[in-house]
Scaffold this motif. Structure first.
Motif, PDB file in Angstrom:
ATOM      1  N   ASN A   1      32.742  35.239  46.196  1.00 44.59           N
ATOM      2  CA  ASN A   1      32.364  35.778  44.897  1.00 44.59           C
ATOM      3  C   ASN A   1      30.976  36.400  44.880  1.00 44.59           C
ATOM      4  OD1 ASN A   1      34.764  35.278  43.747  1.00 44.59           O
ATOM      5  ND2 ASN A   1      34.145  33.433  42.642  1.00 44.59           N
TER       6      ASN A   1
ATOM      7  N   LEU B   1      37.181  34.455  36.429  1.00 40.96           N
ATOM      8  CA  LEU B   1      36.883  34.121  37.820  1.00 40.96           C
ATOM      9  C   LEU B   1      38.162  34.034  38.655  1.00 40.96           C
ATOM     10  CD1 LEU B   1      34.194  33.638  39.088  1.00 40.96           C
ATOM     11  CD2 LEU B   1      34.411  31.212  38.607  1.00 40.96           C
TER      12      LEU B   1
ATOM     13  N   ILE C   1      32.138  36.293  37.793  1.00 39.09           N
ATOM     14  CA  ILE C   1      31.089  35.853  38.719  1.00 39.09           C
ATOM     15  C   ILE C   1      29.749  35.794  38.005  1.00 39.09           C
ATOM     16  CG2 ILE C   1      29.794  36.445  40.806  1.00 39.09           C
ATOM     17  CD1 ILE C   1      32.415  37.804  41.813  1.00 39.09           C
TER      18      ILE C   1
ATOM     19  N   LEU D   1      28.872  40.000  44.484  1.00 36.29           N
ATOM     20  CA  LEU D   1      29.138  41.283  43.833  1.00 36.29           C
ATOM     21  C   LEU D   1      28.975  42.408  44.860  1.00 36.29           C
ATOM     22  CD1 LEU D   1      27.396  40.764  40.397  1.00 36.29           C
ATOM     23  CD2 LEU D   1      29.822  40.658  40.945  1.00 36.29           C
ATOM     24  N   PRO D   2      30.046  43.166  45.100  1.00 38.60           N
ATOM     25  CA  PRO D   2      30.044  44.119  46.216  1.00 38.60           C
ATOM     26  C   PRO D   2      29.010  45.233  46.071  1.00 38.60           C
ATOM     27  CG  PRO D   2      31.993  44.408  44.842  1.00 38.60           C
ATOM     28  CD  PRO D   2      31.314  43.159  44.378  1.00 38.60           C
TER      29      PRO D   2
ATOM     30  N   ARG E   1      36.833  45.265  36.380  1.00 40.72           N
ATOM     31  CA  ARG E   1      35.676  44.456  36.772  1.00 40.72           C
ATOM     32  C   ARG E   1      35.695  43.066  36.155  1.00 40.72           C
ATOM     33  NH1 ARG E   1      31.449  48.755  35.111  1.00 40.72           N
ATOM     34  NH2 ARG E   1      29.921  47.116  35.368  1.00 40.72           N
TER      35      ARG E   1
ATOM     36  N   ARG F   1      36.691  40.347  37.416  1.00 40.91           N
ATOM     37  CA  ARG F   1      36.182  39.366  38.370  1.00 40.91           C
ATOM     38  C   ARG F   1      34.653  39.379  38.420  1.00 40.91           C
ATOM     39  NH1 ARG F   1      38.652  36.237  41.970  1.00 40.91           N
ATOM     40  NH2 ARG F   1      37.283  35.550  43.654  1.00 40.91           N
ATOM     41  N   GLU F   2      34.086  40.592  38.407  1.00 40.69           N
ATOM     42  CA  GLU F   2      32.623  40.699  38.397  1.00 40.69           C
ATOM     43  C   GLU F   2      32.059  39.981  37.178  1.00 40.69           C
ATOM     44  OE1 GLU F   2      30.963  44.708  38.270  1.00 40.69           O
ATOM     45  OE2 GLU F   2      29.208  43.869  37.227  1.00 40.69           O
TER      46      GLU F   2
ATOM     47  N   PHE G   1      31.934  29.251  46.132  1.00 41.10           N
ATOM     48  CA  PHE G   1      33.369  29.427  45.902  1.00 41.10           C
ATOM     49  C   PHE G   1      34.098  29.684  47.217  1.00 41.10           C
ATOM     50  CE2 PHE G   1      31.096  31.025  42.186  1.00 41.10           C
ATOM     51  CZ  PHE G   1      31.703  30.314  41.157  1.00 41.10           C
TER      52      PHE G   1
ATOM     53  N   ARG H   1      22.602  31.751  47.192  1.00 41.25           N
ATOM     54  CA  ARG H   1      22.624  32.020  45.763  1.00 41.25           C
ATOM     55  C   ARG H   1      22.715  30.719  44.959  1.00 41.25           C
ATOM     56  NH1 ARG H   1      27.575  35.378  43.547  1.00 41.25           N
ATOM     57  NH2 ARG H   1      28.608  33.421  44.050  1.00 41.25           N
TER      58      ARG H   1
ATOM     59  N   LEU I   1      20.616  36.845  41.430  1.00 40.38           N
ATOM     60  CA  LEU I   1      21.346  36.946  40.161  1.00 40.38           C
ATOM     61  C   LEU I   1      21.157  35.757  39.213  1.00 40.38           C
ATOM     62  CD1 LEU I   1      23.023  39.253  39.066  1.00 40.38           C
ATOM     63  CD2 LEU I   1      25.073  38.099  39.895  1.00 40.38           C
TER      64      LEU I   1
END
Lengths: 407, 239
Positions: free
Chosen positions: B95, A404, A314, B97-98, A308, A310-311, B91, B155, B108
């Protein structure tokens, strides 16, 4: 993000990997269940011991044991009458500080014969005080052994409720009946009230006056007794009392010191020692299990973090601080361990039920203790926190740019 | 008035024994309400400049002012505060969040800004702005690329930022969606939003009202009059 939000997020994260999370919880589940069950067993044993300890006179009781006399007295050792009923009377007369003095002649397993049935029990020749010290209470319509019985060597007998039922069918019919044992006829004068905490051996004891036991059943020239005990009024009296006992008995034993006054402090200490070693060894096992559980969680957390990155990038890019990420991952580890801890506590209920079947009741009742559950839960929280800290620090320190870019 | 002032900004990295001068003496003003495109070949220092402007990195030397405040030496937490409260990011790879819903994704930055504002209402407003209100409870995976980028723009807008940084926002979109996104940007700038666009695409860069050209860590020149006369030159640099 608020901590509550982090917890909610943690629950969601875990529910999206149910199987993986369950696997990582197993260590904590087993650890907590083991901890709670262990404490249940040890506490049960301790309470069983305390009950027995109290029932046999408590910490205030001193035992006068037979001992080898010192080497210089050994040539004259035969001059001592050893422990006899005289000691019992001498102590009663000479030690006013004592609450109770008791003596016993054990006759071990003896058949009791009623008109129709026979039953084997442990026959104990006792003094009146035994009934008070060991908390044997008489059923209505009967009485215990009295001083008069001891003085007159009367042939009277006290049965337990169990023995009376087996010999006469109905325990209330027993008083007044006669029993023959080893060729001597006894009259039953009392039946002991049953108590559900009675141990196996308590419910199989039969009592006659100690003098009667010596008179009818001992060898003609043997008037020794097996147990001699003094119960102090207060624990503080014990040192003085033990001096008085020694001086008194030296007179009746003609100066031969073939006895020892033993306090039960040692017995209690031994047991506390045993309890400590139990707590340490069982606690050690539980601690290792919890540690392994914690390592399991840390491992899963580390794996989940590298998945995670990348999460994390972000989240940081849109404004999460290192501390937000830290809280998020610690909360996740905590949620895993707390759920594991709760499952462990539920599992411990079953485990304790299982153990109950293996441990005899008079050796102590295995009980679930709320305290142990509290400890187990607290430990799982601590383990969860500690196992989450390192992965969380790792996550919090990831530079936002690198995270990122990570694919 | 300048929103951002860069004064002789340098960013040097140590790579083994060698010092890489990613940015070497950049002086630049970003005016409030301006719409700039940052152009430059790979390795020009364009990304480093973006990271500095986006408070994701800090300069080795030089001075950076944001809204009049010196921000050249901020702690990581303080930089995170600027990202949450003053900036919006778009981006190339969206980007999002899934595992979060569209609404949660948009919300967020507000969660991290610790604002007491009505987060869901603000997030819905931002989604309305990009015409995505009909999918607030969906997951990003259920959306097309163009829709995802519009959510990402929502966002970026949600915290009412002073500056929006868009890093190759059209790189993963088809022509129709590129147009749509660029129209959205134009509309935002018309409302007074300051916006910086990093792109390879000259057609996209045409929307911007000024060009910042970066090469070997230096600025090659910025034109306030419009990008047209710089295009031949800039085009060569893209190769």
């Amino acid at each position: 993000m608020m901590i509550a939000g982090a917890v909610v997020h943690g629950v969601r994260e875990i529910s999206s990997h149910k199987f993986r999370s369950l696997l990582s919880m197993i260590g904590i589940i087993l650890g907590v269940a083991a901890l709670v069950a262990m404490v249940g067993v040890v506490e049960g044993m301790m309470s069983g011991f305390r009950k027995t300890f109290e029932a046999t006179g408590g910490i205030e009781k001193m035992e006068i044991e037979h001992a080898e006399p010192p080497i210089e007295q050994q040539p004259y050792a035969h001059r001592s009458p050893r422990r006899t009923l005289k000691d019992y009377y001498a102590l009663q007369a000479a030690v006013p500080n004592a609450r109770r003095v008791s003596a016993e002649k054990s006759l071990n397993w003896t058949p009791l014969q009623s008109s129709t049935r026979r039953e084997w029990t442990r026959l104990r020749g006792t003094t009146p005080e035994t009934f008070e010290i060991e908390r044997f209470y008489m059923r209505e319509g009967g009485r215990a052994i009295s001083d008069w019985d001891v003085e007159q060597k009367t042939r009277v007998m006290i049965l337990t409720d169990r023995t009376a039922k087996r010999l006469f069918g109905n325990s209330s019919d027993a008083v007044g009946e006669t029993i023959v044992t080893r060729g001597v006829v006894f009259t039953i004068i009392g039946v002991i009230e049953p108590d559900e905490t009675d141990s196996w051996s308590r419910s199989r004891s039969t009592f006659i006056p100690i003098s009667t036991a010596i008179h009818y059943f001992a060898e003609p020239d043997d008037d020794t007794i097996h147990d001699l005990g003094v119960q102090a009024k207060r624990m503080e009296d014990i040192p003085d009392l033990s001096d008085q006992i020694e001086r008194t008995l030296l007179v009746t034993h003609r100066g031969i010191k073939d006895f020892n006054v033993e306090t039960r402090e040692k017995e209690l200490e031994d047991f506390q020692e045993l309890e400590r070693s139990f707590v340490y060894s069982l606690g050690g096992v539980a601690a290792i299990t919890l540690l392994v559980g914690g390592i399991g969680i840390a491992n899963v957390m580390l794996a989940s973090i590298s998945q995670r990155i990348r999460e994390i990038g972000i989240r940081k890019a849109v404004g999460a601080r290192g501390s937000d990420i830290f809280i998020q991952f610690v909360a996740e580890a905590l949620v895993i361990s707390v759920i594991g801890g709760l499952i462990g506590i539920i599992a411990s209920v079953g485990l304790v039920e299982l153990l109950r079947d293996f441990i005899p009741e008079d050796k102590g009742d295995v009980a679930l203790s709320a305290k142990a559950m509290g400890w187990g839960f607290m430990f799982s929280v601590v383990v969860g926190f500690l196992s989450g800290v390192f992965p969380a620090i790792k996550a919090a320190r990831l530079p936002v740019i690198d995270a990122l870019r990570y694919e | 008035m300048a929103l951002i002032e860069l004064q002789d900004i340098r960013k040097h990295y140590k790579m083994g024994d060698e010092t890489v001068k990613a940015l070497d003496g950049i002086t630049l003003n970003i005016e409030i309400g301006s719409y700039s495109a940052v152009l430059g070949p790979s390795g020009s220092g364009k990304s480093t400049l973006m990271h500095l402007l986006g408070f994701m990195d800090f300069p080795t030397s030089g001075k950076m002012l944001f809204d009049g405040d010196d921000v050249s030496r901020l702690s990581a937490a303080k930089r995170a505060w600027y990202r949450a409260n003053r900036l919006g990011f778009v981006f190339q790879t969206f980007n999002l969040l899934p595992r979060l819903s569209i609404l949660e994704n948009v919300r967020l930055p507000l969660d991290y800004a610790r604002s007491d504002r009505k987060k869901d209402d603000l997030a819905k407003e931002a989604l309305a702005r990009v015409d995505m209100t009909h999918r607030i409870s969906h997951r990003p995976g259920q959306l097309s690329g163009g829709e995802r980028q519009r959510v990402a723009i929502a966002r970026a807008l949600v915290n009412n930022p002073k500056l929006i940084l868009a890093d190759e926002p059209t790189g993963n979109l088809d022509t129709k969606n590129v147009e749509r996104v660029m129209e959205l940007f134009d509309a935002l700038v018309d409302e007074g939003q300051t916006l910086i666009l990093v792109t390879h695409d000259l057609e996209v860069a045409q929307h911007a009202r000024s060009i910042i050209l970066v090469r070997d860590g230096h600025l090659v020149g910025g034109e306030e009059d419009g990008p047209e006369d710089r295009f031949p030159h800039a085009g060569k640099e893209q190769q």
